[in-house]
Design a protein around this motif. Structure first.
Motif, mmCIF file in Angstrom:
data_model
loop_
_atom_site.group_PDB
_atom_site.id
_atom_site.type_symbol
_atom_site.label_atom_id
_atom_site.label_comp_id
_atom_site.label_asym_id
_atom_site.label_seq_id
_atom_site.Cartn_x
_atom_site.Cartn_y
_atom_site.Cartn_z
ATOM 1 N N LYS A 19 10.704 10.229 0.077
ATOM 2 C CA LYS A 19 9.317 10.309 -1.139
ATOM 3 C C LYS A 19 8.452 10.290 -0.137
ATOM 4 C CE LYS A 19 11.193 5.176 -0.211
ATOM 5 N NZ LYS A 19 11.251 3.687 0.481
ATOM 6 N N CYS A 20 8.530 10.944 1.358
ATOM 7 C CA CYS A 20 7.245 11.718 1.218
ATOM 8 C C CYS A 20 8.021 12.652 2.904
ATOM 9 C CB CYS A 20 6.008 11.380 1.945
ATOM 10 S SG CYS A 20 5.843 9.578 3.327
ATOM 11 N N ILE A 21 8.973 12.279 3.280
ATOM 12 C CA ILE A 21 9.246 13.652 4.584
ATOM 13 C C ILE A 21 11.056 13.374 4.185
ATOM 14 C CG2 ILE A 21 7.544 12.498 6.361
ATOM 15 C CD1 ILE A 21 9.939 10.770 6.904
ATOM 16 N N ASP A 37 6.811 3.954 -4.122
ATOM 17 C CA ASP A 37 7.671 3.836 -3.737
ATOM 18 C C ASP A 37 6.472 4.176 -2.024
ATOM 19 O OD1 ASP A 37 10.018 4.719 -5.480
ATOM 20 O OD2 ASP A 37 9.227 2.772 -5.104
ATOM 21 N N VAL A 38 6.031 4.371 -1.574
ATOM 22 C CA VAL A 38 5.868 4.625 -0.094
ATOM 23 C C VAL A 38 4.782 3.340 -0.300
ATOM 24 C CG1 VAL A 38 4.261 5.910 1.623
ATOM 25 C CG2 VAL A 38 5.520 7.376 -0.529
ATOM 26 N N ILE A 39 5.370 2.091 0.556
ATOM 27 C CA ILE A 39 4.192 0.755 0.673
ATOM 28 C C ILE A 39 5.053 1.250 2.037
ATOM 29 C CG2 ILE A 39 3.943 -1.220 0.087
ATOM 30 C CD1 ILE A 39 5.732 -1.079 -2.091
ATOM 31 N N ILE A 40 3.313 0.284 2.800
ATOM 32 C CA ILE A 40 3.406 -0.035 4.157
ATOM 33 C C ILE A 40 2.179 -0.882 4.738
ATOM 34 C CG2 ILE A 40 2.381 1.169 6.685
ATOM 35 C CD1 ILE A 40 4.752 3.221 5.775
ATOM 36 N N ASP A 41 2.799 -1.741 5.179
ATOM 37 C CA ASP A 41 2.642 -3.374 6.165
ATOM 38 C C ASP A 41 2.363 -3.671 4.357
ATOM 39 O OD1 ASP A 41 2.141 -5.138 7.629
ATOM 40 O OD2 ASP A 41 0.265 -3.961 8.263
ATOM 41 N N ILE A 75 0.432 11.231 4.655
ATOM 42 C CA ILE A 75 0.548 10.044 3.518
ATOM 43 C C ILE A 75 -1.223 9.563 4.005
ATOM 44 C CG2 ILE A 75 2.523 8.779 3.401
ATOM 45 C CD1 ILE A 75 2.123 6.959 5.544
ATOM 46 N N GLN A 76 -1.453 9.013 3.294
ATOM 47 C CA GLN A 76 -3.223 7.856 3.566
ATOM 48 C C GLN A 76 -3.218 6.505 4.136
ATOM 49 O OE1 GLN A 76 -5.842 9.741 2.536
ATOM 50 N NE2 GLN A 76 -7.303 8.426 3.927
ATOM 51 N N MET A 77 -3.406 7.418 5.387
ATOM 52 C CA MET A 77 -4.019 5.562 6.260
ATOM 53 C C MET A 77 -5.655 5.695 6.743
ATOM 54 S SD MET A 77 -0.769 4.437 6.664
ATOM 55 C CE MET A 77 -0.991 3.659 8.141
ATOM 56 N N ASP A 78 -4.925 4.411 7.176
ATOM 57 C CA ASP A 78 -6.662 3.830 7.637
ATOM 58 C C ASP A 78 -6.957 4.331 9.167
ATOM 59 O OD1 ASP A 78 -6.404 1.963 6.181
ATOM 60 O OD2 ASP A 78 -5.820 0.244 6.627
ATOM 61 N N ASP A 79 -7.787 4.525 8.995
ATOM 62 C CA ASP A 79 -8.660 5.447 9.535
ATOM 63 C C ASP A 79 -9.397 5.114 10.816
ATOM 64 O OD1 ASP A 79 -9.036 7.557 11.753
ATOM 65 O OD2 ASP A 79 -10.991 8.294 10.309
ATOM 66 N N ARG A 137 0.379 0.250 -0.592
ATOM 67 C CA ARG A 137 0.740 0.950 -1.374
ATOM 68 C C ARG A 137 0.001 2.723 -0.551
ATOM 69 N NH1 ARG A 137 4.395 0.866 -5.362
ATOM 70 N NH2 ARG A 137 4.284 -1.479 -6.720
ATOM 71 N N ARG A 138 0.625 3.093 -0.132
ATOM 72 C CA ARG A 138 -0.475 4.508 0.607
ATOM 73 C C ARG A 138 0.299 5.541 -0.698
ATOM 74 N NH1 ARG A 138 -3.819 2.668 4.622
ATOM 75 N NH2 ARG A 138 -2.340 -0.080 5.492
ATOM 76 N N VAL A 139 -0.826 6.428 -0.693
ATOM 77 C CA VAL A 139 -1.265 7.570 -1.279
ATOM 78 C C VAL A 139 -0.045 9.210 -0.603
ATOM 79 C CG1 VAL A 139 -2.448 9.441 -2.123
ATOM 80 C CG2 VAL A 139 -2.821 7.093 -2.206
ATOM 81 N N VAL A 140 0.867 10.067 -1.110
ATOM 82 C CA VAL A 140 0.753 10.625 -0.150
ATOM 83 C C VAL A 140 0.215 11.864 -0.406
ATOM 84 C CG1 VAL A 140 2.759 12.422 -0.393
ATOM 85 C CG2 VAL A 140 3.635 9.482 -0.913
ATOM 86 N N LYS A 141 -0.484 12.723 0.697
ATOM 87 C CA LYS A 141 -0.845 13.811 1.000
ATOM 88 C C LYS A 141 -0.683 14.390 0.863
ATOM 89 C CE LYS A 141 -3.006 12.624 4.649
ATOM 90 N NZ LYS A 141 -3.827 12.556 5.879
ATOM 91 N N LYS A 142 0.201 14.899 1.779
ATOM 92 C CA LYS A 142 1.353 16.254 1.746
ATOM 93 C C LYS A 142 3.000 16.281 1.139
ATOM 94 C CE LYS A 142 -2.234 18.541 3.545
ATOM 95 N NZ LYS A 142 -2.293 19.897 5.346
ATOM 96 N N VAL A 143 3.125 16.949 2.026
ATOM 97 C CA VAL A 143 4.895 16.670 2.201
ATOM 98 C C VAL A 143 5.454 16.960 3.781
ATOM 99 C CG1 VAL A 143 6.045 15.565 0.047
ATOM 100 C CG2 VAL A 143 6.045 18.037 0.871
ATOM 101 N N MET A 144 6.580 16.439 4.066
ATOM 102 C CA MET A 144 6.822 16.948 5.419
ATOM 103 C C MET A 144 8.108 17.156 5.412
ATOM 104 S SD MET A 144 6.785 15.881 9.375
ATOM 105 C CE MET A 144 8.015 14.491 9.714
ATOM 106 N N PHE A 145 8.681 18.456 5.892
ATOM 107 C CA PHE A 145 9.978 19.018 5.735
ATOM 108 C C PHE A 145 10.406 19.614 7.026
ATOM 109 C CE2 PHE A 145 8.683 20.699 1.169
ATOM 110 C CZ PHE A 145 9.789 20.017 0.880
ATOM 111 N N PHE A 146 11.612 18.380 7.408
ATOM 112 C CA PHE A 146 12.114 18.806 9.226
ATOM 113 C C PHE A 146 13.152 18.568 9.157
ATOM 114 C CE2 PHE A 146 12.775 14.227 7.969
ATOM 115 C CZ PHE A 146 13.583 13.557 8.424
ATOM 116 N N LYS A 147 13.390 19.231 10.555
ATOM 117 C CA LYS A 147 14.616 19.640 11.002
ATOM 118 C C LYS A 147 15.262 18.274 12.024
ATOM 119 C CE LYS A 147 14.663 24.596 11.504
ATOM 120 N NZ LYS A 147 14.195 25.929 12.195
ATOM 121 N N LEU A 148 16.794 17.817 12.121
ATOM 122 C CA LEU A 148 17.238 16.540 12.487
ATOM 123 C C LEU A 148 16.871 16.771 13.963
ATOM 124 C CD1 LEU A 148 18.619 14.247 12.575
ATOM 125 C CD2 LEU A 148 20.799 15.036 12.633
#
Length: 174
Positions: free
Chosen positions: A88-90, A120-124, A43-47, A127-138
């Motif tokens: 949503k993005c992960i 739906d990606v709201i952080i603090d 996700i796009q976050m402040d750098d 709204r945040r832009v989704v740049k990529k998606v991540m799939f993960f294992k538990l």
């Protein structure tokens, strides 16, 4: 916190296969920092200098044993906790990870059955832009978020208990 050895490899999946990025040290600070770095990939976050420092897991020793910096890391991880981002993005999807614990994909390369949500990606409160998606294992989530966050929480509680004990043992003579 104790000195750690290198334990887990961080991987990134591309259409050409899985490519090793780097080693993630086994210290809980490093694992949480790697978690943040992964989320910042998605996700796009402040750098800012703070976010760059909190994502630099190779230099985890710079924040280790510094209560204020560990508290910043812990707070940022809580802010970006998986519950806020899941589905949503992960996505928990072992098949998409291949042999790695997690894998990043461009949104355009993801199967249409996976619905990536920008709205739906709201952080603090933002709204945040989704740049990529991540799939993960538990196991990735447990290893890089759940277990290390419990360790950071224990460390912060211990430091607070030490302060409380020191304050309660102060003797004032009038």
């Amino acid at each position: 916190m104790a000195v750690a050895t290198l334990a887990a490899a961080a991987f990134n999946r591309s259409e050409f296969g899985i490519t090793q990025i780097s080693e993630v040290p086994s210290a809980p600070e490093a694992k949480c920092m790697y978690y943040l770095d992964s989320i910042f990939t998605v996700i796009q976050m402040d750098d800012t200098p703070l976010t760059r420092r909190l994502r630099d897991y190779e230099n985890y020793k710079e924040i280790q044993d510094c209560e204020e910096k560990v508290k910043e890391l812990y707070t940022m991880c809580i802010l970006l906790n998986p519950d806020v981002l899941l589905n949503k993005c992960i996505f928990l999807n072992e098949k998409m990870c291949g042999d790695a614990r997690n894998a990043f994909y461009e949104i355009k390369d993801v199967d249409s059955s996976v619905i990536v949500s920008n709205d739906d990606v709201i952080i603090d409160g933002q709204r945040r832009v989704v740049k990529k998606v991540m799939f993960f294992k538990l196991e990735w989530l447990n290893y890089n978020y759940e277990f290390p966050m419990k360790e950071l929480e224990k460390y912060l509680k211990y430091k607070q208990d030490e302060r409380d004990k020191a304050e309660s043992s102060v003797c004032i003579i009038l």
